[in-house]
Write an enzyme that holds these catalytic residues in place. Structure first.
Site, PDB file in Angstrom:
ATOM      1  N   ARG A 258     -28.243 -17.092  69.904  1.00 31.49           N
ATOM      2  CA  ARG A 258     -27.861 -15.815  70.491  1.00 31.49           C
ATOM      3  C   ARG A 258     -26.731 -15.920  71.501  1.00 31.49           C
ATOM      4  O   ARG A 258     -25.739 -15.208  71.395  1.00 31.49           O
ATOM      5  CB  ARG A 258     -29.080 -15.164  71.164  1.00 31.49           C
ATOM      6  CG  ARG A 258     -28.819 -13.730  71.592  1.00 31.49           C
ATOM      7  CD  ARG A 258     -30.031 -13.117  72.266  1.00 31.49           C
ATOM      8  NE  ARG A 258     -31.211 -13.159  71.426  1.00 31.49           N
ATOM      9  CZ  ARG A 258     -32.421 -12.743  71.811  1.00 31.49           C
ATOM     10  NH1 ARG A 258     -32.579 -12.262  73.035  1.00 31.49           N
ATOM     11  NH2 ARG A 258     -33.445 -12.803  71.001  1.00 31.49           N
TER      12      ARG A 258
ATOM     13  N   HIS B 165     -28.877 -10.756  59.910  1.00 33.62           N
ATOM     14  CA  HIS B 165     -29.155 -10.717  61.355  1.00 33.62           C
ATOM     15  C   HIS B 165     -30.285  -9.729  61.647  1.00 33.62           C
ATOM     16  O   HIS B 165     -30.031  -8.527  61.815  1.00 33.62           O
ATOM     17  CB  HIS B 165     -27.878 -10.304  62.100  1.00 33.62           C
ATOM     18  CG  HIS B 165     -27.877 -10.643  63.565  1.00 33.62           C
ATOM     19  ND1 HIS B 165     -27.879 -11.936  64.047  1.00 33.62           N
ATOM     20  CD2 HIS B 165     -27.866  -9.859  64.666  1.00 33.62           C
ATOM     21  CE1 HIS B 165     -27.859 -11.922  65.354  1.00 33.62           C
ATOM     22  NE2 HIS B 165     -27.852 -10.673  65.765  1.00 33.62           N
TER      23      HIS B 165
ATOM     24  N   TYR C 253     -18.922   7.314  62.282  1.00 26.63           N
ATOM     25  CA  TYR C 253     -17.586   7.911  62.355  1.00 26.63           C
ATOM     26  C   TYR C 253     -16.473   6.869  62.256  1.00 26.63           C
ATOM     27  O   TYR C 253     -15.350   7.205  61.883  1.00 26.63           O
ATOM     28  CB  TYR C 253     -17.411   8.680  63.669  1.00 26.63           C
ATOM     29  CG  TYR C 253     -18.384   9.820  63.847  1.00 26.63           C
ATOM     30  CD1 TYR C 253     -18.422  10.879  62.947  1.00 26.63           C
ATOM     31  CD2 TYR C 253     -19.267   9.839  64.917  1.00 26.63           C
ATOM     32  CE1 TYR C 253     -19.318  11.919  63.111  1.00 26.63           C
ATOM     33  CE2 TYR C 253     -20.165  10.876  65.094  1.00 26.63           C
ATOM     34  CZ  TYR C 253     -20.182  11.918  64.182  1.00 26.63           C
ATOM     35  OH  TYR C 253     -21.066  12.948  64.342  1.00 26.63           O
TER      36      TYR C 253
END
Length: 736
Positions: free
Chosen positions: A33, A79, A123
């Protein structure tokens, strides 16, 4: 036969169970991570993003795809984390003000330097950049190892081929368990030139590398004001910090007026928050030279700072801005990364570049072996084709008439299994005469390539020469132009500018009052009677110091720390003031034992209750930070007793054991920090009083008494650290 573990309970110690699980969690955070890999400079989420986009064929020449599609593929295949965190990672890779070399090209609203967030992923659209393509180049040529994904349904790369120096070029930041990383961005062209130096001269020092990499290159530009020696030390140890300042210029107006225009701000400083900070400081009157601030930015940054008066010096105004606002900031360096063996460690810049070069070399060997194997397979097939072209009629007969044509072909023409299979799969159109000429031409070209590859794999020197040429290509492609040119200017550390003269317009006498309960305030004027001022119920006058509003006031805590406050910043008015603990980090059990204005050549005698002491310079104990500066190291159970001006020729110490000692002040050493030396041997007793005076002038012990001449004091003299003599009555007598 499997064992049924349902309902099985195994006793274990809680400490062992917690330790085992916490270590597993910590290692997961560190490895999967928070820390980047030294080879490709990526964390797992970034690596999976780029690989998923490559799988979706989002190369720089293709069209864009919705970010929601990319994020969905990443969390569905590679993931298993939240979509919000994955989208945030994708957005950052596309922000040209956040990363020096964007790996994702975005279309839509991807946020701004003001701190605005990106539009929702439904978007926005994205695709890979050329630099990301460079990182992925060769991933299908057995250049790196793959591992199964979390659900074992697919495979993902452990590391990207990474022939672009991404770790140093784009930097990284992350907080793991028990460790963190912070790497600033650098210029890719400079990194490649330094890498070429290490190829030619492996024993090169960090100082020689700094000739090529003079410092970080932030995407937002700015000016790096750090001395070369400090930069070399930081790069050698992998730890340090870099001081950057905003870029500014003076614009002249009408009738002699002028303003300052800031065009670049330090890295990771939000412009909107910076303006809020400046406005707050103006309201608190902490920027007395600044008249107004305006944001006239469009796509380019343009902050306008107007002075209060046109007679102000621009350098002095900007010095006050740099000292008080984020127009000057520090970026920390902590090159804590995962090495090629997946072990975390703090590396020097030389070790980082060497590790990347070793990775590039391994990728070159693996890709060359992969290509050589493909060439040998193709040559084998072409040799089979040429063998059968000499007797096509027999080949056709065998295929038409024999029951097992493959076995017959292998026996008749001495073909391998692969060659015979290729002949049987040959199309009829390939039987034309012209095709034989094409095959011979392809075979000759592949034979030359085979020879070149075998030569390359047989010579380490040739491989490093090839890597050097690849670095030259990277420099040519990404080391110049709008993307590659250095943005952060390297400058000499600025010379100290005295701003006190400019601030003297507000210079006025002040009296600082510190109550016994720790409330501090500044009253206008000198010669004030503390008893004549109001205090909170249960509170009473404590310490008092007279100074000017431009002075700095030092407070000595009983734990041995010195804290520095600006007199002008202290609360004014007729109120009770402000708790001093809100202005500095002082332990709850400690108290303030001394308060005085700092002078450049002033000295102080500081002593503990046990009779140990030393002399410190007032300028040397200044520390304008909340945590203060440890000056006197007290031992367990004791505290600082007094901190008095070190003036005169002698010191008088009195203990509660009624012993007094006078000794020359020159016997007390001046130190910057320590536990001091023994002033008076007190045994189990403690100090009762401490005075500094000039022996020739005598000593006035208490107001109203006569001045004791040197002759009266002679019996009390001795060497520092002695027990002393019995104190006379005029010392023991309580003041009336």
């Amino acid at each position: 036969m499997g064992v049924d573990l349902a309902g099985h309970i195994e006793d274990t110690k809680l400490a062992e169970a917690l330790s085992e699980r916490y270590i597993a969690y910590a290692m997961s955070t560190i490895m999967s991570r928070s820390l980047p890999d030294v080879r490709d400079g990526l964390k797992p989420v970034h690596r999976r993003l780029l690989y998923a986009m490559q799988q979706l064929r989002l190369d720089p020449t293709s069209g864009f795809k919705k970010c929601a599609r990319v994020v969905g593929d990443v969390i569905g295949k590679f993931h298993p984390h939240g979509d919000a965190s994955v989208y945030e990672a994708l957005v950052r890779l596309a922000q040209d003000f956040a990363v020096r070399y964007p790996l994702v090209e975005g279309q839509g609203n991807f946020g701004s330097i003001d701190g605005d967030g990106a539009a929702a992923m439904r978007y926005t659209e994205s695709r890979l950049t050329e630099i990301a393509q460079t990182l992925l180049d060769g991933i299908n040529d057995d250049a790196v190892d793959f591992r199964p994904t979390y659900d074992n349904e697919d495979h993902e790369p452990i590391v990207l081929p990474g022939t672009f120096p991404n770790l140093l070029a784009n930097g990284s930041a992350g907080i793991a368990v028990g460790m963190a990383t912070s790497i600033p961005p650098h210029n890719a062209g400079e990194i490649c030139r330094a890498a070429k130096l290490l190829i030619e001269k492996p024993e090169a020092t960090v100082a020689e590398l700094v000739d090529y990499i003079p410092g970080p290159d932030f995407p937002t530009g700015g000016i790096l004001v750090e001395d070369r020696d400090s930069i070399i030390r930081s790069y050698e140890t992998g730890r340090g910090s870099f001081r950057t300042r905003a870029r500014w210029e003076v614009e002249q107006g009408r009738f002699g007026t002028w303003c300052i225009v800031v065009t670049e701000i330090p890295y990771q400083v939000q412009k909107s928050r910076l303006i809020e900070q400046i406005a707050e400081l103006m309201e608190q009157r902490k920027l007395p030279l600044l008249g107004d601030v305006r944001d006239e930015s469009t796509m380019e940054i343009r902050l306008v700072l107007e002075p209060k008066t046109k007679g102000c010096d621009p350098e002095v105004l900007m010095e006050t801005m740099f000292r008080n606002t984020a127009l000057e900031s520090r970026f920390s360096l902590n090159m804590n990364v995962l090495g090629g063996d997946r072990v975390p460690g703090v590396l020097s810049i030389k070790q980082v570049i060497q590790a990347w070069l070793a990775h590039v070399h391994e990728v070159l060997v693996r890709r060359s072996n992969h290509r050589l194997a493909a060439v040998l397979r193709r040559l084998e097939i072409l040799d089979g084709f040429l063998a059968v072209y000499l007797n096509l009629d027999e080949v056709i007969r065998i295929i038409r008439e024999e029951d097992e044509p493959k076995v017959c072909l292998m026996k008749t023409f001495t073909l391998t299994d692969i060659q015979a299979e290729a002949v049987l799969n040959m199309r009829l159109r390939s039987l034309r005469r012209l095709e034989e000429m094409e095959i011979r031409k392809e075979r000759d070209a592949l034979a030359d390539e085979r020879k070149s590859l075998e030569t390359l794999l047989g010579s380490e020197k040739r491989r490093w020469t090839r890597i050097g040429k690849d670095l030259d290509a990277t420099i040519k492609k990404f080391g110049s132009g709008p993307l590659g040119d250095r943005r952060t200017t390297i400058a000499e550390p600025p010379k100290a500018i005295d701003i006190s003269a400019a601030l003297e317009v507000d210079r006025e006498p002040l009296t600082i009052l510190l109550s016994s309960e720790g409330w501090i305030r500044a009253m206008k004027g000198h010669g004030l009677d503390p008893e004549g001022h109001r205090f909170k119920e249960g509170d009473s006058p404590g310490l008092m110091a007279e100074c000017q509003s431009t002075d700095r006031v030092c407070l000595i805590a009983s734990g041995g720390k010195a804290f520095t406050l600006k007199a002008a910043d202290l609360p004014r008015g007729r109120g009770f003031g402000q708790p001093v603990r809100t202005l500095m980090d002082i332990a709850q059990e400690e108290r303030i034992v001394a308060m005085f204005p700092v002078t450049e050549d002033g000295r102080r005698l500081i002593a503990s209750e046990s009779g140990r002491g030393m002399i410190v310079s007032e300028a040397g104990i200044v520390a304008e930070k909340r945590t203060g500066k440890q000056v006197f190291n007290v031992k367990n159970g004791e505290s600082v007793f007094a901190c008095i001006p070190a003036v005169g020729t002698h010191v008088l110490a009195v203990g509660h054991n009624k012993r007094v000692l006078i000794f020359p002040m020159e016997q007390v050493p001046e130190m910057t920090r320590g536990s001091g030396v023994s002033l008076q041997k007190l045994g189990d007793s403690t100090l009762r009083d401490l005075r500094a005076f000039t022996l020739e002038e005598g000593l006035l012990w208490q107001p109203g008494q006569r001045v004791r001449p040197a002759a009266d004091l002679a019996p009390l003299e001795g060497r520092r650290g002695a027990v002393g003599r019995a104190a006379p009555q005029w010392i023991l007598r309580k003041p009336s």
